[in-house]
Design an enzyme around this catalytic site. Structure first.
Site, short mmCIF file in Angstrom:
data_model
loop_
_atom_site.label_atom_id
_atom_site.label_comp_id
_atom_site.label_asym_id
_atom_site.label_seq_id
_atom_site.Cartn_x
_atom_site.Cartn_y
_atom_site.Cartn_z
N ASP A 208 -0.65 1.69 -8.11
CA ASP A 208 0.11 0.88 -7.16
C ASP A 208 -0.21 1.30 -5.72
O ASP A 208 -0.28 2.49 -5.42
CB ASP A 208 1.61 1.12 -7.44
CG ASP A 208 2.52 0.15 -6.73
OD1 ASP A 208 2.39 -1.06 -6.97
OD2 ASP A 208 3.36 0.60 -5.93
N GLU A 259 -12.15 14.12 -18.31
CA GLU A 259 -11.97 15.19 -19.30
C GLU A 259 -11.49 14.62 -20.64
O GLU A 259 -11.52 15.30 -21.65
CB GLU A 259 -10.90 16.18 -18.82
CG GLU A 259 -11.30 17.03 -17.64
CD GLU A 259 -10.10 17.85 -17.17
OE1 GLU A 259 -9.21 18.17 -17.98
OE2 GLU A 259 -10.06 18.14 -15.96
O1 TEU Z 1 2.70 -4.20 -4.50
C1 TEU Z 1 2.00 -3.99 -3.34
C2 TEU Z 1 2.62 -4.82 -2.31
O2 TEU Z 1 3.20 -4.25 -1.47
C3 TEU Z 1 2.66 -6.31 -2.31
O3 TEU Z 1 2.11 -6.98 -3.33
C4 TEU Z 1 4.08 -6.68 -2.10
O4 TEU Z 1 4.71 -6.91 -3.29
C5 TEU Z 1 4.22 -7.88 -1.26
O5 TEU Z 1 3.44 -7.75 -0.14
C6 TEU Z 1 5.65 -8.06 -0.86
O6 TEU Z 1 5.75 -9.10 0.00
C7 TEU Z 1 3.05 -3.16 -5.32
C8 TEU Z 1 3.80 -3.74 -6.50
O7 TEU Z 1 2.95 -4.61 -7.18
C9 TEU Z 1 5.05 -4.38 -6.03
O8 TEU Z 1 5.73 -5.03 -7.05
C10 TEU Z 1 5.91 -3.31 -5.40
O9 TEU Z 1 7.05 -3.89 -4.86
C11 TEU Z 1 5.17 -2.56 -4.31
O10 TEU Z 1 3.87 -2.18 -4.69
C12 TEU Z 1 5.89 -1.30 -3.97
O11 TEU Z 1 5.75 -0.38 -5.02
#
Ligand code: TEU
Length: 546
Positions: A208, A259
């Site tokens: 993420d 690994e």
């Molecule tokens: O997403 C990355 C992210 O910040 C964007 O896709 C975000 O959801 C969008 O810009 C909001 O407007 C990841 C995850 O996929 C998302 O669901 C999470 O909320 C975010 O990270 C934080 O962990």
């Protein structure tokens, strides 16, 4: 399972656990629910599942706020349920990729709770990005950064005596403090977390916010150019995205994963532009794949699609990585709706009752089917988001009172956010909650008109979206399209995208007029086709006809 860089051509199905299948009837999907439905995914013909977070979490951001990286939230089950899920998936020949959320923890994580209790300047505080405020008494945030979900990216904490103290950085919700990845202690903790899941048999990690872990030294002020989505999408890098220091982290992880036997993978969720820069995440000693958000973000336009396909194959090819293709996920408007939107709709805004646009459902689905059939013919790895194989549209009528995305709250209801693509999916037309939950409960209400989208209503129905996906995945495998190549075909009108991948010729008509078809066997079509290709339709052709 054959082990030959399986991920290069894999079709990976995203399971969003809270909305997939609920076994205990509380209205929230869970791990036993997923396990019980895995046969449907192997019948669909995918190679792997990616599970969005199911870890212990207060669920302020639907689980992307992790309070314990090495346990299952009781709402989703227990570690033993996870082990059963992996065993059943592997028995069915499906790999399992889990989500890793390293940029931030939940504010409920004990690391953060300890940091709050510890004095300023302590090692506990140094796990996160605590800074003094600016202005008299430090009353102003340390810099001008905005949170991706809206509002400032800083929150002030109180000292133990109740007086206002330092601020901490959170690029997302207040409840998601950013870790300080310059701190070796943080890196060490994640080695343990990676090993914990690798030892349990996972086949890889979707990482993420893989472009956000390192922030520019000094945390300088930054104002994004107007009209630029907060997640990036521009050549100039903000001081919180795509900093060069992130790459050392992934090189380190790569050697850790190596690994382990069995080709474990790292997938970058990195909103980085241009594709040539994103390709840095998938250099041979880093990650294996990166989500192709340029492709996802491309409008319904033949020349734009040709351009992004060429650009993707070139950029990823240059570093020896496969391209990936994706049209939907849990953060974007479902493509059966998005492809019919005519006004600007920045990612994360969502769409709802008061949006200016009323995308037509028939047009959206028609385009989505054509777009999917095009995508699944491309060489590389493709991602499918749960429910798109049913042709599900975005839920545009969710009542405001049901919304849960922090975006909705942090923007004072200006941006709807992402709930509309997260509604629990329908399995059985005639069951409570369409078979999602035995009690009929559902954490987000399901639309009243979704019975026709239910899996059992589409199974075996020729022409259904489910059968289209199934046939496409079977033909993709039979013809080895995932490891093929794109040979562009000339002689078609500009609104047509036409190429050959091995034995399959793909013709996608983005226009509304009719296009004559070459004489060949029609292996698969996104709409009924005669001798001519109707508008907004894709066809796969094999073998010349006499
Ligand atoms: O997403 C990355 C992210 O910040 C964007 O896709 C975000 O959801 C969008 O810009 C909001 O407007 C990841 C995850 O996929 C998302 O669901 C999470 O909320 C975010 O990270 C934080 O962990």
């Amino acid at each position: 399972m054959v082990s030959s860089e399986w991920w290069r051509s894999a079709v990976i199905y995203q399971v969003y656990p809270r909305s997939f299948a609920d076994s205990d009837g509380d209205g929230l999907g869970d791990l036993p629910g997923i396990t019980s439905r895995l046969t449907a995914l192997s019948a669909l013909g995918v190679d792997a599942v990616w599970l969005s977070p199911f870890y212990t979490s207060p669920q302020n951001d639907a689980g992307y706020d992790v309070a314990d990286y090495c346990d299952v939230d009781p709402r989703f089950g227990a570690l033993s349920d996870f082990d059963e899920l992996v065993a059943e998936a592997h028995r069915l020949g499906l790999r399992v990729i889990v989500d890793l959320v390293p940029n931030h923890t939940s504010s409920q994580h004990e690391w953060f709770q300890e940091a709050l209790r510890a004095p300023e300047g302590s090692p506990e505080r140094a796990r996160y990005l605590f800074r003094d405020g600016k202005g008299p008494g430090g009353a102003l945030p340390p810099n001008n950064w905005d949170s991706v979900f809206g509002g400032p990216a800083w929150t002030r904490v109180d000292r133990p005596d109740g007086t206002p103290g330092q601020w901490y950085l959170h690029l997302f919700d207040t409840s998601q403090p950013d870790l300080d990845w310059e701190n070796p202690w943080v890196r060490e903790q994640f080695h343990g977390i990676l090993r914990f899941w690798l030892d349990r048999g996972v086949d890889g990690f979707r990482v993420d916010v893989a472009h956000g872990l390192i922030k520019k030294a000094g945390l300088p002020d930054y104002s994004p150019p107007k009209g630029i989505a907060s997640m990036g999408g521009h050549v100039e890098d903000p001081p919180y995205w795509a900093q060069p220091g992130v790459h050392a982290i992934y090189r380190d992880w790569r050697s850790l994963l190596d690994e382990y036997p069995g080709e474990r993978v790292l997938v970058a969720e990195a909103w980085v532009n241009p594709l040539s820069k994103l390709a840095h995440w998938v250099r041979p000693d880093e990650m294996d794949q990166a989500f192709n958000f340029d492709y996802l973000g491309t409008a319904w336009d033949a020349s734009a699609i040709r351009k992004v396909i060429k650009g993707s194959l070139a950029a990823f090819g240059k570093v020896g990585a496969p391209s990936t293709w994706v049209l939907s996920n849990h953060d974007v408007v479902r493509h059966a709706t998005r492809l019919a939107i005519t006004t600007a709709n920045p990612q994360g805004d969502g769409i709802g009752p008061k949006s200016p646009d009323k995308p037509n459902r028939v047009t959206g689905l028609r385009r989505a089917r054509a777009a999917t059939l095009l995508m699944l013919a491309l060489p590389g790895s493709a991602y499918i988001y749960q429910g798109e194989e049913l042709g599900l549209p975005e839920d545009m009528e969710l009542p405001d009172s049901a919304r849960q995305d922090p975006t909705w709250f942090r923007t004072n209801h200006k941006r709807y956010g992402r709930d509309g693509c997260r509604v629990p999916i329908p399995w059985e037309a005639g069951s409570p909650a369409y078979g999602f939950s035995p009690t009929g409960k559902s954490w987000l209400p399901q639309p009243a008109d979704w019975a026709g989208y239910a899996r059992d209503a589409q199974e075996g129905e020729s022409g259904s979206t489910l059968e289209l996906y199934r046939s496409a995945l079977a033909l993709r495998a039979q013809n080895s399209l995932g490891v093929g190549s794109v040979e562009w075909l000339r002689g078609f009108p500009p609104e047509v995208v036409a190429f050959r991948n091995g034995s399959v010729t793909v013709i996608a008509n983005f226009g509304t007029g009719i296009v004559p078809l070459p004489r060949a066997t029609r292996a698969l079509t996104s709409e009924p086709v005669s001798d001519e290709l109707p508008g907004e339709t894709t066809v796969w052709l094999t073998m010349d006809r006499e």
